[in-house]
Design a protein around this motif. Structure first.
Motif, PDB file in Angstrom:
ATOM      1  N   UNK A 169       0.817  -1.222   0.000  1.00  0.00           N
ATOM      2  CA  UNK A 169       0.000   0.000   0.000  1.00  0.00           C
ATOM      3  C   UNK A 169       0.851   1.272   0.000  1.00  0.00           C
ATOM      4  N   UNK A 170       2.097   1.144   0.471  1.00  0.00           N
ATOM      5  CA  UNK A 170       2.961   2.339   0.466  1.00  0.00           C
ATOM      6  C   UNK A 170       3.207   2.794  -0.968  1.00  0.00           C
ATOM      7  N   UNK A 228       4.245   4.895   7.566  1.00  0.00           N
ATOM      8  CA  UNK A 228       5.491   5.674   7.584  1.00  0.00           C
ATOM      9  C   UNK A 228       6.192   5.632   6.226  1.00  0.00           C
ATOM     10  N   UNK A 229       6.189   4.458   5.596  1.00  0.00           N
ATOM     11  CA  UNK A 229       6.791   4.355   4.253  1.00  0.00           C
ATOM     12  C   UNK A 229       5.972   5.176   3.257  1.00  0.00           C
ATOM     13  N   UNK A 279       5.339   9.445  16.595  1.00  0.00           N
ATOM     14  CA  UNK A 279       5.634   8.177  15.913  1.00  0.00           C
ATOM     15  C   UNK A 279       5.857   8.366  14.421  1.00  0.00           C
ATOM     16  N   UNK A 280       5.111   9.290  13.806  1.00  0.00           N
ATOM     17  CA  UNK A 280       5.199   9.487  12.358  1.00  0.00           C
ATOM     18  C   UNK A 280       6.019  10.729  12.010  1.00  0.00           C
ATOM     19  N   UNK A 281       6.395  11.462  13.030  1.00  0.00           N
ATOM     20  CA  UNK A 281       7.193  12.671  12.810  1.00  0.00           C
ATOM     21  C   UNK A 281       8.681  12.343  12.934  1.00  0.00           C
ATOM     22  N   UNK A 282       9.043  11.624  13.977  1.00  0.00           N
ATOM     23  CA  UNK A 282      10.459  11.291  14.146  1.00  0.00           C
ATOM     24  C   UNK A 282      10.963  10.422  13.003  1.00  0.00           C
ATOM     25  N   UNK A 283      10.116   9.547  12.486  1.00  0.00           N
ATOM     26  CA  UNK A 283      10.551   8.697  11.373  1.00  0.00           C
ATOM     27  C   UNK A 283      10.821   9.554  10.138  1.00  0.00           C
ATOM     28  N   UNK A 313      11.501   6.350   4.624  1.00  0.00           N
ATOM     29  CA  UNK A 313      10.677   7.123   5.574  1.00  0.00           C
ATOM     30  C   UNK A 313      11.179   8.551   5.737  1.00  0.00           C
ATOM     31  N   UNK A 314      12.471   8.759   5.505  1.00  0.00           N
ATOM     32  CA  UNK A 314      13.076  10.051   5.861  1.00  0.00           C
ATOM     33  C   UNK A 314      12.777  11.128   4.815  1.00  0.00           C
ATOM     34  N   UNK A 315      12.042  12.131   5.213  1.00  0.00           N
ATOM     35  CA  UNK A 315      11.723  13.251   4.321  1.00  0.00           C
ATOM     36  C   UNK A 315      11.660  14.537   5.149  1.00  0.00           C
TER      37      UNK A 315
END
Ligand code: IFM
Length: 487
Positions: A169-170, A228-229, A279-283, A313-315
């Motif tokens: 789904x990502x 996250x992905x 959880x979704x910000x630090x990633x 995940x990193x953006x």
């Protein structure tokens, strides 16, 4: 086998200062009638399933919310979002209400199955066209369109493939984001991939209150990892299609206070902040999960984490979107059993309770404006003063029209006045907030509560679809016109 991850240096890195126990909380008098800076964006927010209706019109596919609401017993009043506020057909009328309220930003969400009925592949031209017409009409009215790509209405066809725990789904989500950004990105610049990702992954896959209600914490971990992905993928897809796009977030955030001053409770509150708020910000910021979110090692295997996922995940998010509705009291788990009124989150090893010192809304939530200030300052300190958007705050009060048809919802006015004063106080203390979105423009379908909780600045008579601006809407309109909190 996955290599050992290099953990974030400090367990509290990125979490901001810890909040004090509630007894230490004092709410300094907020300044009377504070003035907001020129250009501050006053807005309102909604979500596709909650307002659009037209659930099967013009080629739209079924969503998990259509399926859930059509299942007897799932929605408190037995209602559905089949018609909701009928915004799909009445958006011009709703934009004229926004104009009367002097709004300058409208945060709406796109229904994935309206645009891609089966969630991948073929695009439904009529569905996509709807969002294009909506954006044109907003711009014509001088209102900034703000698009949340996903506010919980997953195509049922994708749930049938396993839903968010299925990491494919990502990629499907990236395609969906690209379709929207290619079509709207010449006019729309503000994008949030997800609304409240913690809530729909945790409660939809780890619980039963939201669809698909799979009630399996392992699936919740996997779903959150796919999201996250997907967040990273969507960021890149939007930027590739629309160079002027700014991509942020719309996170459900709650100030977490240690229940007592004990070391254990303070540590639990810090963990709860890292687990639920970040959880979704630090990633996105660090390309890794934070050890601060878990009581033990990071459960990479249970998440389905693979080599290379960190860089997916990193953006560098351009801004952070924050919702504020409630504050939580957090304690370390002393026993496996939660006392009445509390719940245990075994993933984070914490016990959480809703605070209940303040007055309650008709939806049962405590009203505690000072915690809004604390939350804003926590993000301001934790992320070196990022640009913030308030993506939601609001309250359920079920005031009905009086004999003359007027809705005198004084409690909602008091709610917004007190929260906006705390917002102004945080901005005076350095919080870089550029926009505020009231939840919500119109009374609408409030998920599992159906139409029982009215949260709008505008009253909707669902039998006739007649809209009446409430006293709170008029008041908010004056705030927007003068940039000043009215007494
Ligand atoms: O209605 C919801 C919205 O969809 C997400 N945030 C909270 C709101 C009020 O409960």
């Amino acid at each position: 086998m996955m290599r050992r991850r290099s953990f974030l240096k400090s367990s509290l890195l990125g979490s901001g200062a810890l909040l004090d126990t509630p007894t230490a909380l004092s709410a300094p008098a907020a300044k009377a009638s504070p003035q907001f800076p020129k250009g501050f964006l006053w807005g309102a927010a909604t979500a596709s399933y909650q307002v659009e209706g037209a659930w099967n019109a013009d080629g739209k596919g079924e969503s998990i919310w259509d399926r859930f609401a059509h299942t007897p017993g799932k929605i408190r009043d037995g209602s559905t979002g089949d018609v909701a506020c009928d915004q799909y057909r009445r958006f011009h009328e709703d934009i004229s209400i926004m104009k009367r309220l002097n709004l300058k930003s409208y945060r709406f969400s796109t229904s994935w199955p309206r645009v891609q009925p089966s969630g991948r592949g073929a695009v439904n031209a009529k569905g996509l066209d709807y969002y294009s017409r909506l954006v044109d009409a907003l711009l014509e009215a001088g209102i900034r369109p703000f698009c949340t790509l996903y506010h919980w209405d997953l195509p049922q066809a994708l749930e049938d493939l396993g839903g968010w725990p299925n990491r494919d789904l990502a990629d499907y989500f990236a395609d969906f984001a690209a379709v929207l950004a290619r079509r709207l990105g010449d006019r729309l610049t503000v994008w949030a991939p997800f609304n409240m990702p913690w809530t729909f992954t945790r409660n939809g896959y780890g619980g039963t209150s939201l669809p698909p209600g799979r009630n399996d914490l392992g699936l919740a971990l996997k779903a959150a990892h796919t999201v996250n992905l997907a967040q990273g993928n969507a960021f890149r897809a939007i930027k590739a299609a629309s160079p002027k796009a700014t991509v942020g977030s719309a996170y459900g955030t709650e100030p977490m206070y240690p229940k007592t001053n004990s070391e254990a409770d303070r540590a639990a509150a810090a963990r709860c902040h890292a687990f639920r708020n970040l959880y979704f910000l630090n990633t996105a910021m660090h390309g890794d999960y934070s050890k601060a979110a878990f009581p033990g090692e990071i459960p990479y295997e249970a998440m389905g984490f693979r080599e290379g996922d960190g860089s997916t995940m990193k953006v560098p998010l351009d801004w952070i979107g924050i919702h504020y509705y409630l504050r939580l009291l957090v304690s370390a788990v002393p026993t496996a059993k939660a006392p009445a009124g509390a719940s245990i989150d075994p993933l984070a090893g914490i016990r959480i309770e809703l605070a209940n010192e303040g007055p309650r809304t008709d939806g049962g939530l405590e009203v505690w404006p000072a915690a809004f200030y604390d939350l804003l300052m926590q993000f301001t300190r934790g992320y070196s003063s990022p640009v913030l958007e308030i993506t939601e705050t609001g309250c359920a009060y079920n005031d009905a029209p009086d004999a003359g048809g007027r809705i005198a919802d004084q409690r909602r006015i008091a709610f917004y006045r007190d929260h906006l004063k705390q917002l102004a106080r945080a901005m005076a203390d350095g919080a870089k907030v550029r926009a505020y979105h009231a939840w919500t423009l119109l009374d609408n379908f409030e998920w599992q509560h159906g139409y029982a909780n009215r949260m709008g600045l505008t009253y909707v008579d669902f039998a006739t679809q007649r809209r009446t601006i409430k006293d709170s809407g008029c008041w908010y309109g004056r705030v927007a016109a003068t940039n000043r909190v009215q007494e």
